[in-house]
Write an enzyme that holds these catalytic residues in place. Structure first.
Site, short mmCIF file in Angstrom:
data_model
loop_
_atom_site.label_atom_id
_atom_site.label_comp_id
_atom_site.label_asym_id
_atom_site.label_seq_id
_atom_site.Cartn_x
_atom_site.Cartn_y
_atom_site.Cartn_z
N ILE A 136 4.80 -6.85 1.59
CA ILE A 136 3.73 -7.83 1.68
C ILE A 136 3.37 -8.15 0.24
O ILE A 136 3.26 -7.25 -0.60
CB ILE A 136 2.53 -7.26 2.48
CG1 ILE A 136 1.40 -8.29 2.64
CG2 ILE A 136 1.98 -5.98 1.90
CD1 ILE A 136 0.28 -7.81 3.60
N SER A 137 3.24 -9.41 -0.09
CA SER A 137 3.06 -9.81 -1.49
C SER A 137 1.69 -9.39 -2.04
O SER A 137 0.75 -9.13 -1.29
CB SER A 137 3.20 -11.33 -1.63
OG SER A 137 4.45 -11.74 -1.15
N GLN A 138 1.63 -9.38 -3.36
CA GLN A 138 0.39 -9.08 -4.07
C GLN A 138 -0.67 -10.14 -3.71
O GLN A 138 -0.36 -11.33 -3.69
CB GLN A 138 0.71 -9.12 -5.56
CG GLN A 138 -0.45 -8.87 -6.47
CD GLN A 138 -0.12 -9.25 -7.89
OE1 GLN A 138 0.93 -9.80 -8.19
NE2 GLN A 138 -1.05 -8.97 -8.77
#
Ligand code: SAH
Length: 230
Positions: A66-68
């Site tokens: 899951i992206s930053q």
């Protein structure tokens, strides 16, 4: 201070630090409000939930991340979403980015190449009431012709080139936000706009580090490794 508030403050701080690259010192208020409303911990595997409001990527299984939060907020802002928009996302992953978009636009279509991730994200989004998100298993290189043209397309995995189908499925005046570069290395987050004459305008925003878009002519041949974006 709550963990959520800390995450929002961290995003604002990083936006400010990168203001010369992104050309603004604050993101759209609607985007920040969506970041406030969507509970990120519900998109993470149980063991990682305590880290949900850190401004960093996290593993979601199958070698994916899951992206930053800063990158999610920035990419959403670059897309310039409007309440009447239909948006295509490539790389559903946990469904978090789709949930953020769901708060800001009319309809989100999201493609995920790993069937199990697509199924989990679909179920999660449905349970949480994000009714305007449709998730399908498929290879994003071909886009999703059925609902085209899109008012915006967001790709949350890295490609070495911009897939032609995505440019074709973009409406006039619409934006494509995509990390372009080598797999397992740094890529340029690229903002592309389709002009009235059908031409495209492209601008590099900043260095990012995404997992590769796999499949057909992708960078990698299979989803593996544990590369995190920024
Ligand atoms: N947007 C996601 C994070 C994406 S991580 C979130 O909010 O959680 C990148 C995702 O892209 C992974 O789930 C990976 O399986 C998916 N992916 C990789 N190649 C793809 C392809 N060719 N088509 C569709 N999805 C792809």
């Amino acid at each position: 201070m709550s963990n959520l508030q800390r995450m929002l403050d961290d995003i604002e701080m990083e936006v400010n630090l990168t203001r010369h690259l992104i050309g603004k010192h604050a993101l759209d208020g609607r985007v920040m409000e969506a970041m406030k409303q969507v509970p990120r911990h519900k998109f993470l595997p149980e063991g990682f939930r305590s880290l949900a409001y850190d401004n960093s990527p996290a593993p979601i299984g199958w070698g994916q991340t899951i992206s930053q939060p800063y990158i999610v907020a920035l990419m959403t802002d670059l897309l310039n979403p409007k309440p009447t928009d239909t948006i295509l996302e490539i790389g559903t992953g946990s469904g978090y980015q789709a949930a953020i978009l769901s708060k800001l636009v009319k309809q989100v279509y999201s493609l995920e190449v790993i069937g199990e991730l697509a199924d989990k994200a679909r179920l999660r989004l449905k349970k949480m009431g994000y009714d305007n998100v449709t998730v399908k298993t498929g290879d994003g290189h071909s886009g999703w012709l059925e609902h085209a043209p899109y008012n915006g397309i967001i790709v949350t995995a890295a490609t070495s080139y911009v897939p032609e189908a995505l440019l074709e499925q973009l409406a006039i005046g619409a934006r494509l936000v995509i990390p372009v570069g080598l797999a397992y290395s740094y890529q340029e987050l690229t903002l592309i706009e389709k002009k009235a004459n059908g031409g495209i305008e492209s601008r590099n925003i900043l260095d990012v580090n995404f997992v590769p878009l796999v499949g057909r002519h992708g960078n990698g041949t299979k989803a593996s490794g544990d590369v995190h974006d920024r």
